[in-house]
Design a protein around this motif. Sequence first.
Motif, PDB file in Angstrom:
ATOM      1  N   SER A  37      11.884  63.449   9.618  1.00 59.72           N
ATOM      2  CA  SER A  37      12.592  63.970  10.794  1.00 59.72           C
ATOM      3  C   SER A  37      13.041  62.863  11.737  1.00 59.72           C
ATOM      4  O   SER A  37      13.949  63.066  12.549  1.00 59.72           O
ATOM      5  CB  SER A  37      11.704  64.964  11.543  1.00 59.72           C
ATOM      6  OG  SER A  37      10.512  64.333  11.993  1.00 59.72           O
TER       7      SER A  37
ATOM      8  N   ASN B 143      24.053  68.916   9.129  1.00 60.98           N
ATOM      9  CA  ASN B 143      22.783  69.622   9.022  1.00 60.98           C
ATOM     10  C   ASN B 143      21.923  69.035   7.912  1.00 60.98           C
ATOM     11  O   ASN B 143      22.404  68.759   6.806  1.00 60.98           O
ATOM     12  CB  ASN B 143      23.022  71.105   8.747  1.00 60.98           C
ATOM     13  CG  ASN B 143      21.711  71.880   8.626  1.00 60.98           C
ATOM     14  OD1 ASN B 143      20.916  71.926   9.569  1.00 60.98           O
ATOM     15  ND2 ASN B 143      21.483  72.463   7.471  1.00 60.98           N
TER      16      ASN B 143
ATOM     17  N   ARG C 201      22.905  72.191  16.645  1.00 59.45           N
ATOM     18  CA  ARG C 201      22.273  70.936  16.233  1.00 59.45           C
ATOM     19  C   ARG C 201      20.753  71.062  16.191  1.00 59.45           C
ATOM     20  O   ARG C 201      20.138  71.709  17.037  1.00 59.45           O
ATOM     21  CB  ARG C 201      22.655  69.827  17.200  1.00 59.45           C
ATOM     22  CG  ARG C 201      22.029  68.464  16.908  1.00 59.45           C
ATOM     23  CD  ARG C 201      22.357  67.509  18.048  1.00 59.45           C
ATOM     24  NE  ARG C 201      21.922  66.151  17.775  1.00 59.45           N
ATOM     25  CZ  ARG C 201      20.718  65.677  18.083  1.00 59.45           C
ATOM     26  NH1 ARG C 201      19.830  66.473  18.648  1.00 59.45           N
ATOM     27  NH2 ARG C 201      20.410  64.419  17.835  1.00 59.45           N
ATOM     28  N   ASP C 202      20.154  70.431  15.165  1.00 59.17           N
ATOM     29  CA  ASP C 202      18.694  70.313  15.083  1.00 59.17           C
ATOM     30  C   ASP C 202      18.270  68.916  15.514  1.00 59.17           C
ATOM     31  O   ASP C 202      19.056  67.954  15.430  1.00 59.17           O
ATOM     32  CB  ASP C 202      18.209  70.571  13.660  1.00 59.17           C
ATOM     33  CG  ASP C 202      18.430  72.011  13.233  1.00 59.17           C
ATOM     34  OD1 ASP C 202      18.255  72.907  14.083  1.00 59.17           O
ATOM     35  OD2 ASP C 202      18.781  72.236  12.065  1.00 59.17           O
ATOM     36  N   GLY C 203      17.024  68.783  15.927  1.00 58.61           N
ATOM     37  CA  GLY C 203      16.539  67.515  16.458  1.00 58.61           C
ATOM     38  C   GLY C 203      16.519  66.382  15.451  1.00 58.61           C
ATOM     39  O   GLY C 203      16.550  65.208  15.840  1.00 58.61           O
ATOM     40  N   ASP C 204      16.472  66.702  14.152  1.00 58.50           N
ATOM     41  CA  ASP C 204      16.407  65.631  13.151  1.00 58.50           C
ATOM     42  C   ASP C 204      17.777  65.054  12.810  1.00 58.50           C
ATOM     43  O   ASP C 204      17.886  64.199  11.928  1.00 58.50           O
ATOM     44  CB  ASP C 204      15.716  66.120  11.871  1.00 58.50           C
ATOM     45  CG  ASP C 204      16.454  67.272  11.195  1.00 58.50           C
ATOM     46  OD1 ASP C 204      17.489  67.736  11.728  1.00 58.50           O
ATOM     47  OD2 ASP C 204      15.991  67.724  10.129  1.00 58.50           O
ATOM     48  N   GLU C 205      18.831  65.492  13.502  1.00 63.23           N
ATOM     49  CA  GLU C 205      20.182  64.988  13.242  1.00 63.23           C
ATOM     50  C   GLU C 205      20.544  63.796  14.120  1.00 63.23           C
ATOM     51  O   GLU C 205      21.712  63.386  14.201  1.00 63.23           O
ATOM     52  CB  GLU C 205      21.210  66.098  13.450  1.00 63.23           C
ATOM     53  CG  GLU C 205      21.051  67.258  12.499  1.00 63.23           C
ATOM     54  CD  GLU C 205      21.970  68.419  12.810  1.00 63.23           C
ATOM     55  OE1 GLU C 205      23.055  68.192  13.412  1.00 63.23           O
ATOM     56  OE2 GLU C 205      21.630  69.566  12.468  1.00 63.23           O
TER      57      GLU C 205
END
Length: 296
Positions: A221, A259, A79-83
């Motif tokens: 973001s 994503n 996972r990325d922080g912008d999700e």
Amino acid sequence: MSRLGVLRAVCVAVGLLPALAHAFLVNQWETIDTSTKRAQAAQDVQPGRAWIEPLTGMDMVWVEGRCFKLGSPPKMEGRDGDEGPVREVCLSGYWLARTEMTQGQWRRVMRNNPSKNRKGDDYPVEQVAWDDVEMYLGRLNSFYTGRVRFRLPTEAEWEFACRNGGQQVRYATGNSAEQGSWFQRNSGGVSQKVATQRANRLGLFDMSGNVWEWTQDAYDSHAYKQIEPQNPLRLGAHPFRVIRGGAFDSKPAALRCSNRGFEHFSLQAANIGLRLAAEVEKPVKPRPINLRDTLL
């Protein structure tokens, strides 16, 4: 010398040959007769039913809207922080193309093929910028009379469709990229013919892998902290636009349904294409006449 040769010689003398060559290139194509196509599309399109757009042959799947949780939880692998944060949003029904737009479908409207991997009409069109897509949409929508409107999907619509109607799946066809995706490990480093992997449960192909797909949304973001709960769409003059789905050169983490990628709206890349959505055209309410305006 032929009349064409004389004309070319004159144009070389006055510096107009590039414009003349472009004119001859355009004139090689036959005029598109859209009169019957427009009537056919307007007659056949009904919300809740799949249909085939007659000019391009795009197979449009109806996606029944409902509420779902957009984004991914904090502990999800890759996972990325912008999700996040995860937000419940609700979508109206819409159509989504069964496949990524092919080179043949692009060429039937734009009369060119910008793609790098030109192996056939059934391969995804790529090297199209976000604003190139807007030009395509302008031309395609001009063939209709208000019944439907084609557009890019919002990223919420895209994720909802990738996740089989908002289900908790990692990739479009399950929890493994190998189950139905063209990506770094199996593509040979190039895009592949559309619809040659498994479809997801909505009948959509290549939602994970093959080429990235442009969406309507401007990238932010922190978008999920601010979006509206009903049919969310992030607009604005931001130069970066959201892309979804990963591509033939992506690692598995990029193919996840949740994503979020982004690129500059003017970028033309061999790993970025598109998939169109459509909706019933909303009637435009006439603006009330202001008597003061008429007197100015």
